[in-house]
Design a protein around this motif. Structure first.
Motif, PDB file in Angstrom:
ATOM      1  N   PHE A 143      87.301   3.213  17.167  1.00  8.71           N
ATOM      2  CA  PHE A 143      87.366   2.387  18.376  1.00  8.71           C
ATOM      3  C   PHE A 143      88.240   1.161  18.153  1.00  8.71           C
ATOM      4  CE2 PHE A 143      83.276   4.529  19.582  1.00  8.71           C
ATOM      5  CZ  PHE A 143      83.731   5.074  20.773  1.00  8.71           C
ATOM      6  N   ALA A 144      88.149   0.563  16.975  1.00 15.28           N
ATOM      7  CA  ALA A 144      88.930  -0.641  16.674  1.00 15.28           C
ATOM      8  C   ALA A 144      90.423  -0.342  16.591  1.00 15.28           C
ATOM      9  CB  ALA A 144      88.444  -1.278  15.369  1.00 15.28           C
ATOM     10  N   TYR A 145      90.773   0.914  16.363  1.00 14.57           N
ATOM     11  CA  TYR A 145      92.189   1.286  16.356  1.00 14.57           C
ATOM     12  C   TYR A 145      92.732   1.360  17.783  1.00 14.57           C
ATOM     13  CZ  TYR A 145      96.357   2.982  14.071  1.00 14.57           C
ATOM     14  OH  TYR A 145      97.640   3.073  13.580  1.00 14.57           O
ATOM     15  N   MET A 146      91.833   1.566  18.748  1.00 14.92           N
ATOM     16  CA  MET A 146      92.229   1.692  20.149  1.00 14.92           C
ATOM     17  C   MET A 146      92.344   0.345  20.852  1.00 14.92           C
ATOM     18  SD  MET A 146      90.237   5.038  21.499  1.00 14.92           S
ATOM     19  CE  MET A 146      88.818   5.324  20.464  1.00 14.92           C
ATOM     20  N   THR A 147      91.656  -0.674  20.348  1.00 14.90           N
ATOM     21  CA  THR A 147      91.713  -2.014  20.939  1.00 14.90           C
ATOM     22  C   THR A 147      91.237  -3.026  19.895  1.00 14.90           C
ATOM     23  OG1 THR A 147      91.171  -3.360  22.881  1.00 14.90           O
ATOM     24  CG2 THR A 147      89.367  -2.113  21.914  1.00 14.90           C
ATOM     25  N   GLU A 148      91.408  -4.294  20.209  1.00 22.31           N
ATOM     26  CA  GLU A 148      90.860  -5.344  19.346  1.00 22.31           C
ATOM     27  C   GLU A 148      89.358  -5.381  19.603  1.00 22.31           C
ATOM     28  OE1 GLU A 148      92.978  -9.009  20.044  1.00 22.31           O
ATOM     29  OE2 GLU A 148      94.908  -8.020  19.700  1.00 22.31           O
ATOM     30  N   ILE A 149      88.608  -4.910  18.648  1.00 20.50           N
ATOM     31  CA  ILE A 149      87.167  -4.702  18.810  1.00 20.50           C
ATOM     32  C   ILE A 149      86.423  -5.991  19.138  1.00 20.50           C
ATOM     33  CG2 ILE A 149      86.386  -4.940  16.413  1.00 20.50           C
ATOM     34  CD1 ILE A 149      85.535  -1.948  18.586  1.00 20.50           C
ATOM     35  N   GLU A 150      86.981  -7.141  18.745  1.00 22.10           N
ATOM     36  CA  GLU A 150      86.335  -8.431  19.015  1.00 22.10           C
ATOM     37  C   GLU A 150      86.273  -8.728  20.517  1.00 22.10           C
ATOM     38  OE1 GLU A 150      89.351  -8.290  17.162  1.00 22.10           O
ATOM     39  OE2 GLU A 150      88.240  -7.865  15.339  1.00 22.10           O
ATOM     40  N   THR A 151      87.093  -8.052  21.312  1.00 22.52           N
ATOM     41  CA  THR A 151      87.111  -8.286  22.760  1.00 22.52           C
ATOM     42  C   THR A 151      86.068  -7.451  23.503  1.00 22.52           C
ATOM     43  OG1 THR A 151      88.768  -6.553  23.225  1.00 22.52           O
ATOM     44  CG2 THR A 151      89.595  -8.773  22.679  1.00 22.52           C
ATOM     45  N   VAL A 152      85.388  -6.554  22.782  1.00 27.09           N
ATOM     46  CA  VAL A 152      84.441  -5.631  23.414  1.00 27.09           C
ATOM     47  C   VAL A 152      83.035  -6.225  23.384  1.00 27.09           C
ATOM     48  CG1 VAL A 152      83.442  -3.317  23.378  1.00 27.09           C
ATOM     49  CG2 VAL A 152      85.842  -3.651  22.730  1.00 27.09           C
ATOM     50  N   GLU A 153      82.494  -6.484  24.566  1.00 29.45           N
ATOM     51  CA  GLU A 153      81.137  -7.004  24.688  1.00 29.45           C
ATOM     52  C   GLU A 153      80.149  -5.849  24.821  1.00 29.45           C
ATOM     53  OE1 GLU A 153      80.600 -10.398  27.430  1.00 29.45           O
ATOM     54  OE2 GLU A 153      82.738 -10.115  27.852  1.00 29.45           O
ATOM     55  N   ILE A 154      78.920  -6.114  24.467  1.00 27.99           N
ATOM     56  CA  ILE A 154      77.870  -5.113  24.646  1.00 27.99           C
ATOM     57  C   ILE A 154      77.256  -5.321  26.022  1.00 27.99           C
ATOM     58  CG2 ILE A 154      75.625  -4.304  23.822  1.00 27.99           C
ATOM     59  CD1 ILE A 154      76.568  -4.961  20.986  1.00 27.99           C
ATOM     60  N   LYS A 155      77.654  -4.442  26.938  1.00 28.69           N
ATOM     61  CA  LYS A 155      77.144  -4.492  28.313  1.00 28.69           C
ATOM     62  C   LYS A 155      76.491  -3.182  28.727  1.00 28.69           C
ATOM     63  CE  LYS A 155      80.476  -7.817  30.153  1.00 28.69           C
ATOM     64  NZ  LYS A 155      81.510  -8.017  31.186  1.00 28.69           N
ATOM     65  N   GLU A 156      76.867  -2.104  28.054  1.00 28.26           N
ATOM     66  CA  GLU A 156      76.368  -0.774  28.383  1.00 28.26           C
ATOM     67  C   GLU A 156      76.051  -0.033  27.096  1.00 28.26           C
ATOM     68  OE1 GLU A 156      79.020   1.418  30.985  1.00 28.26           O
ATOM     69  OE2 GLU A 156      79.879  -0.457  31.693  1.00 28.26           O
ATOM     70  N   SER A 157      75.315   1.047  27.247  1.00 25.66           N
ATOM     71  CA  SER A 157      75.066   1.906  26.096  1.00 25.66           C
ATOM     72  C   SER A 157      75.089   3.359  26.539  1.00 25.66           C
ATOM     73  CB  SER A 157      73.726   1.569  25.437  1.00 25.66           C
ATOM     74  OG  SER A 157      72.662   1.898  26.297  1.00 25.66           O
ATOM     75  N   ALA A 158      75.309   4.214  25.583  1.00 25.34           N
ATOM     76  CA  ALA A 158      75.297   5.656  25.816  1.00 25.34           C
ATOM     77  C   ALA A 158      74.783   6.314  24.547  1.00 25.34           C
ATOM     78  CB  ALA A 158      76.699   6.154  26.146  1.00 25.34           C
ATOM     79  N   GLU A 159      74.294   7.523  24.692  1.00 31.99           N
ATOM     80  CA  GLU A 159      73.816   8.262  23.530  1.00 31.99           C
ATOM     81  C   GLU A 159      74.623   9.529  23.375  1.00 31.99           C
ATOM     82  OE1 GLU A 159      69.576   8.757  23.453  1.00 31.99           O
ATOM     83  OE2 GLU A 159      69.235   6.628  23.845  1.00 31.99           O
ATOM     84  N   ILE A 160      74.906   9.869  22.128  1.00 32.63           N
ATOM     85  CA  ILE A 160      75.611  11.111  21.823  1.00 32.63           C
ATOM     86  C   ILE A 160      74.833  11.870  20.761  1.00 32.63           C
ATOM     87  CG2 ILE A 160      77.892  10.172  22.386  1.00 32.63           C
ATOM     88  CD1 ILE A 160      78.290  10.252  19.188  1.00 32.63           C
ATOM     89  N   GLU A 161      75.137  13.154  20.653  1.00 30.28           N
ATOM     90  CA  GLU A 161      74.599  14.003  19.602  1.00 30.28           C
ATOM     91  C   GLU A 161      75.735  14.809  19.023  1.00 30.28           C
ATOM     92  OE1 GLU A 161      71.213  16.493  20.370  1.00 30.28           O
ATOM     93  OE2 GLU A 161      70.311  14.991  21.685  1.00 30.28           O
ATOM     94  N   ALA A 162      75.658  15.069  17.726  1.00 31.37           N
ATOM     95  CA  ALA A 162      76.645  15.912  17.063  1.00 31.37           C
ATOM     96  C   ALA A 162      75.927  16.829  16.096  1.00 31.37           C
ATOM     97  CB  ALA A 162      77.666  15.060  16.328  1.00 31.37           C
TER      98      ALA A 162
END
Length: 158
Positions: A47-66
């Motif tokens: 994710f940090a390669y896609m954007t500057e991770i410091e700009t991403v706030e925690i406003k939502e959540s999601a769950e994944i399974e692998a």
């Protein structure tokens, strides 16, 4: 939609990843105090390669399974699920991933993960490099509990 998060959910982990040069792609290198933490750090590194991770706030959540048939396929599918999460509308960019279930023994290879972030918005989130796919090429998993060494190396197609 804003969710309510606990103080613990809002705390971001220490950075334990780096980017290594590769011919036409990039190699993610992550590490941790456990294999589970190395997996989490690898997800954040992507994710940090896609954007500057410091700009991403925690406003939502999601769950994944692998699920995988071995440890390498588990890592591949884990990162692929995270990439899919970002690729579907709304484009969720995550600043934190917390693995809640990590099965890596015998014939069971499964991850359940809670991802925290917000919708990717140009203007707020600087556009980094698009990740096209996860690869198996030169994938390495160092799992040496006796040496307290847990590292991942994954090449992503950009």
């Amino acid at each position: 939609m804003n969710e309510m998060f606990s103080q613990e959910e809002l705390v971001l982990p220490q950075c334990k990843y780096e980017y290594l040069d590769h011919t036409a792609d990039v190699q993610l290198h992550s590490w941790g105090d456990s294999l589970k933490e190395a997996f989490e750090q690898c997800g954040i590194a992507m994710f940090a390669y896609m954007t500057e991770i410091e700009t991403v706030e925690i406003k939502e959540s999601a769950e994944i399974e692998a699920i995988g048939h071995d440890i390498e396929s588990l890592l591949f599918h884990f990162l692929d699920e995270l990439l899919f999460l970002f690729s579907c509308e709304p484009y969720l960019i995550c600043s934190k991933v917390t693995i809640t279930e990590f099965m890596c023994e015998g014939e069971e290879f499964k991850i359940k993960c809670k991802c925290y972030g917000e919708e990717f918005t140009l203007g707020k989130h600087p556009q980094g490099t698009e990740v096209k796919a996860i690869t198996y090429s030169a994938m390495q998993i160092v799992n040496e509990p006796d040496k307290n060494r847990f590292e991942l190396f994954v090449i992503i197609d950009i």
